[in-house]
Design a protein around this motif. Structure first.
Motif, PDB file in Angstrom:
ATOM      1  N   MET A  45       0.824  -1.210   0.000  1.00  0.00           N
ATOM      2  CA  MET A  45       0.000   0.000   0.000  1.00  0.00           C
ATOM      3  C   MET A  45       0.859   1.261   0.000  1.00  0.00           C
ATOM      4  SD  MET A  45      -3.004  -1.098   2.681  1.00  0.00           S
ATOM      5  CE  MET A  45      -3.720   0.536   2.640  1.00  0.00           C
ATOM      6  N   LEU A  46       2.035   1.211   0.655  1.00  0.00           N
ATOM      7  CA  LEU A  46       2.900   2.391   0.687  1.00  0.00           C
ATOM      8  C   LEU A  46       3.614   2.621  -0.637  1.00  0.00           C
ATOM      9  CD1 LEU A  46       4.483   2.003   4.249  1.00  0.00           C
ATOM     10  CD2 LEU A  46       2.756   3.657   3.529  1.00  0.00           C
ATOM     11  N   MET A  47       3.910   1.547  -1.349  1.00  0.00           N
ATOM     12  CA  MET A  47       4.690   1.672  -2.582  1.00  0.00           C
ATOM     13  C   MET A  47       3.834   1.724  -3.831  1.00  0.00           C
ATOM     14  SD  MET A  47       8.002  -0.776  -1.862  1.00  0.00           S
ATOM     15  CE  MET A  47       6.996  -2.234  -1.618  1.00  0.00           C
ATOM     16  N   GLU A  48       2.615   1.201  -3.763  1.00  0.00           N
ATOM     17  CA  GLU A  48       1.744   1.167  -4.938  1.00  0.00           C
ATOM     18  C   GLU A  48       0.516   2.027  -4.692  1.00  0.00           C
ATOM     19  OE1 GLU A  48       2.499  -0.290  -7.698  1.00  0.00           O
ATOM     20  OE2 GLU A  48       4.301  -1.362  -7.009  1.00  0.00           O
ATOM     21  N   LYS A  49       0.026   2.635  -5.752  1.00  0.00           N
ATOM     22  CA  LYS A  49      -1.189   3.435  -5.670  1.00  0.00           C
ATOM     23  C   LYS A  49      -2.374   2.548  -6.016  1.00  0.00           C
ATOM     24  CE  LYS A  49      -3.387   7.653  -7.351  1.00  0.00           C
ATOM     25  NZ  LYS A  49      -3.270   8.829  -8.246  1.00  0.00           N
ATOM     26  N   LEU A  50      -3.298   2.368  -5.042  1.00  0.00           N
ATOM     27  CA  LEU A  50      -4.438   1.496  -5.255  1.00  0.00           C
ATOM     28  C   LEU A  50      -5.533   2.242  -6.000  1.00  0.00           C
ATOM     29  CD1 LEU A  50      -4.655  -0.249  -1.766  1.00  0.00           C
ATOM     30  CD2 LEU A  50      -3.548  -1.067  -3.848  1.00  0.00           C
ATOM     31  N   SER A  51      -6.171   1.549  -6.905  1.00  0.00           N
ATOM     32  CA  SER A  51      -7.287   2.144  -7.636  1.00  0.00           C
ATOM     33  C   SER A  51      -8.563   2.054  -6.821  1.00  0.00           C
ATOM     34  CB  SER A  51      -7.467   1.423  -8.977  1.00  0.00           C
ATOM     35  OG  SER A  51      -7.828   0.073  -8.739  1.00  0.00           O
ATOM     36  N   SER A  52      -9.569   2.774  -7.217  1.00  0.00           N
ATOM     37  CA  SER A  52     -10.846   2.744  -6.495  1.00  0.00           C
ATOM     38  C   SER A  52     -11.513   1.380  -6.618  1.00  0.00           C
ATOM     39  CB  SER A  52     -11.778   3.831  -7.039  1.00  0.00           C
ATOM     40  OG  SER A  52     -11.997   3.630  -8.434  1.00  0.00           O
ATOM     41  N   ASN A  53     -11.257   0.682  -7.720  1.00  0.00           N
ATOM     42  CA  ASN A  53     -11.851  -0.647  -7.883  1.00  0.00           C
ATOM     43  C   ASN A  53     -11.293  -1.631  -6.858  1.00  0.00           C
ATOM     44  OD1 ASN A  53     -13.389   0.204 -10.054  1.00  0.00           O
ATOM     45  ND2 ASN A  53     -11.788  -0.310 -11.554  1.00  0.00           N
ATOM     46  N   ALA A  54      -9.989  -1.522  -6.569  1.00  0.00           N
ATOM     47  CA  ALA A  54      -9.382  -2.420  -5.594  1.00  0.00           C
ATOM     48  C   ALA A  54      -9.859  -2.115  -4.182  1.00  0.00           C
ATOM     49  CB  ALA A  54      -7.858  -2.317  -5.665  1.00  0.00           C
ATOM     50  N   VAL A  55     -10.079  -0.845  -3.866  1.00  0.00           N
ATOM     51  CA  VAL A  55     -10.512  -0.466  -2.518  1.00  0.00           C
ATOM     52  C   VAL A  55     -11.940  -0.911  -2.264  1.00  0.00           C
ATOM     53  CG1 VAL A  55     -10.938   1.486  -0.975  1.00  0.00           C
ATOM     54  CG2 VAL A  55      -8.908   1.467  -2.446  1.00  0.00           C
ATOM     55  N   ASP A  56     -12.803  -0.823  -3.252  1.00  0.00           N
ATOM     56  CA  ASP A  56     -14.223  -1.117  -3.066  1.00  0.00           C
ATOM     57  C   ASP A  56     -14.601  -2.542  -3.474  1.00  0.00           C
ATOM     58  OD1 ASP A  56     -14.507   1.494  -2.272  1.00  0.00           O
ATOM     59  OD2 ASP A  56     -14.960   2.206  -4.308  1.00  0.00           O
ATOM     60  N   ALA A  57     -13.635  -3.367  -3.770  1.00  0.00           N
ATOM     61  CA  ALA A  57     -13.946  -4.709  -4.273  1.00  0.00           C
ATOM     62  C   ALA A  57     -14.596  -5.553  -3.187  1.00  0.00           C
ATOM     63  CB  ALA A  57     -12.674  -5.378  -4.778  1.00  0.00           C
ATOM     64  N   GLN A  58     -15.733  -6.140  -3.514  1.00  0.00           N
ATOM     65  CA  GLN A  58     -16.415  -7.018  -2.555  1.00  0.00           C
ATOM     66  C   GLN A  58     -15.662  -8.323  -2.340  1.00  0.00           C
ATOM     67  OE1 GLN A  58     -20.448  -7.545  -3.815  1.00  0.00           O
ATOM     68  NE2 GLN A  58     -21.013  -5.401  -3.469  1.00  0.00           N
ATOM     69  N   GLU A  59     -14.913  -8.769  -3.371  1.00  0.00           N
ATOM     70  CA  GLU A  59     -14.150 -10.002  -3.210  1.00  0.00           C
ATOM     71  C   GLU A  59     -13.107  -9.877  -2.100  1.00  0.00           C
ATOM     72  OE1 GLU A  59     -14.621  -8.417  -5.970  1.00  0.00           O
ATOM     73  OE2 GLU A  59     -15.854  -9.749  -7.245  1.00  0.00           O
ATOM     74  N   VAL A  60     -12.478  -8.707  -2.029  1.00  0.00           N
ATOM     75  CA  VAL A  60     -11.471  -8.488  -0.979  1.00  0.00           C
ATOM     76  C   VAL A  60     -12.124  -8.502   0.398  1.00  0.00           C
ATOM     77  CG1 VAL A  60      -9.754  -6.882  -0.076  1.00  0.00           C
ATOM     78  CG2 VAL A  60      -9.993  -7.199  -2.543  1.00  0.00           C
ATOM     79  N   GLU A  61     -13.268  -7.852   0.508  1.00  0.00           N
ATOM     80  CA  GLU A  61     -13.974  -7.848   1.790  1.00  0.00           C
ATOM     81  C   GLU A  61     -14.396  -9.260   2.190  1.00  0.00           C
ATOM     82  OE1 GLU A  61     -17.234  -5.182   1.557  1.00  0.00           O
ATOM     83  OE2 GLU A  61     -16.005  -3.395   1.190  1.00  0.00           O
ATOM     84  N   LEU A  62     -14.790 -10.071   1.214  1.00  0.00           N
ATOM     85  CA  LEU A  62     -15.173 -11.452   1.516  1.00  0.00           C
ATOM     86  C   LEU A  62     -13.972 -12.253   2.019  1.00  0.00           C
ATOM     87  CD1 LEU A  62     -17.523 -13.478   1.402  1.00  0.00           C
ATOM     88  CD2 LEU A  62     -16.751 -14.084  -0.904  1.00  0.00           C
ATOM     89  N   ILE A  63     -12.812 -12.038   1.392  1.00  0.00           N
ATOM     90  CA  ILE A  63     -11.610 -12.782   1.792  1.00  0.00           C
ATOM     91  C   ILE A  63     -11.186 -12.406   3.203  1.00  0.00           C
ATOM     92  CG2 ILE A  63      -9.142 -13.049   1.321  1.00  0.00           C
ATOM     93  CD1 ILE A  63      -9.820 -12.862  -1.664  1.00  0.00           C
ATOM     94  N   TRP A  64     -11.139 -11.089   3.508  1.00  0.00           N
ATOM     95  CA  TRP A  64     -10.644 -10.719   4.839  1.00  0.00           C
ATOM     96  C   TRP A  64     -11.702 -10.914   5.934  1.00  0.00           C
ATOM     97  CZ3 TRP A  64      -9.744  -5.221   2.678  1.00  0.00           C
ATOM     98  CH2 TRP A  64     -10.867  -4.405   2.856  1.00  0.00           C
TER      99      TRP A  64
END
Length: 228
Positions: A45-64
């Protein structure tokens, strides 16, 4: 026996303690994996700029959400298994009653007609060469090796705690109440413990010493002590 600057557990001398050490290592591996993942994500997160799609992705929320639940199950199942094993006392070969006092232990071998004694710490001035200061006693608890031992624990005055780390045993001694625990020694030797409940001014001066011997030696010891 613990050594100076020792970071790990004492060598296990009972099956329960072996299971506890394995579970400790298992939990550390899980914790190391979690820390590594969190550090990787922070660095990413410090080295890469995250897009809005990655921040709001439901798949990521499901995984964590699911991943922590799986981790908890991986920790809970072996923990519950060990808890049930520690509470299980099935047909012991010997029953020992330990009574805590200020500041010594009394022991009764209830399977024998008249076998009981008090166990006091040996003062430093009377300690033989090669023995451990503040840990050696005048009468050791002698038990047969590779035999299920049941220990009934109580106290005669205040709260105490009967604890021997290398056997994986720690049970509170409460006045007016009987608690019980069990252990099996897997090898001959002398195992040291101490009262683990603050019980007054001399709390640190009531050690516990368990000596594991082959069955013929235990029988000879018990016969000698009963006749004396």
């Amino acid at each position: 026996m613990a050594n100076h600057s020792q970071l790990g557990f004492q060598d296990a001398s009972s099956p329960i303690m072996e299971e506890l050490v394995e579970f400790h290592d298992h939990a550390l591996i899980v914790a190391l994996a979690i820390c590594s993942l969190v550090l990787y994500l922070l660095a990413h997160m410090l080295m890469e700029k995250l897009s809005s799609n990655a921040v709001d992705a439901q798949e990521v929320e499901l995984i964590w959400t699911i991943l922590p639940a799986i981790v908890l199950v991986l920790l809970a199942l072996p923990s519950l298994q060990i808890l049930y094993m520690m509470d299980e006392i099935d047909e012991p070969d010997l029953t020992l009653k330990a009574i805590g006092h200020q500041w010594y232990w009394s022991y009764e071998y209830t399977d024998f007609k008249d076998l009981s004694f008090d166990s006091y710490m040996i003062p430093t001035t009377d300690l033989p060469n090669g023995h451990f200061r503040l840990l050696e006693v005048d009468h050791r608890v002698v038990v047969p090796m590779e035999s299920p031992i049941r220990v009934i624990i109580t106290a005669g005055d205040v709260l105490h705690s009967w604890a021997v780390p290398t056997l994986g045993v720690k049970t509170d001694a409460i006045p007016g109440r009987l608690n019980q625990t069990s252990f099996i020694t897997t090898r001959p030797g002398v195992f040291y413990g101490q009262c683990s409940e603050i019980c007054g001014a001399n709390h640190s001066y009531m050690p516990i010493v368990v000596e594991s011997t082959p069955l013929p030696h235990f029988e000879a010891w018990s016969s000698l002590l009963s006749s004396s």
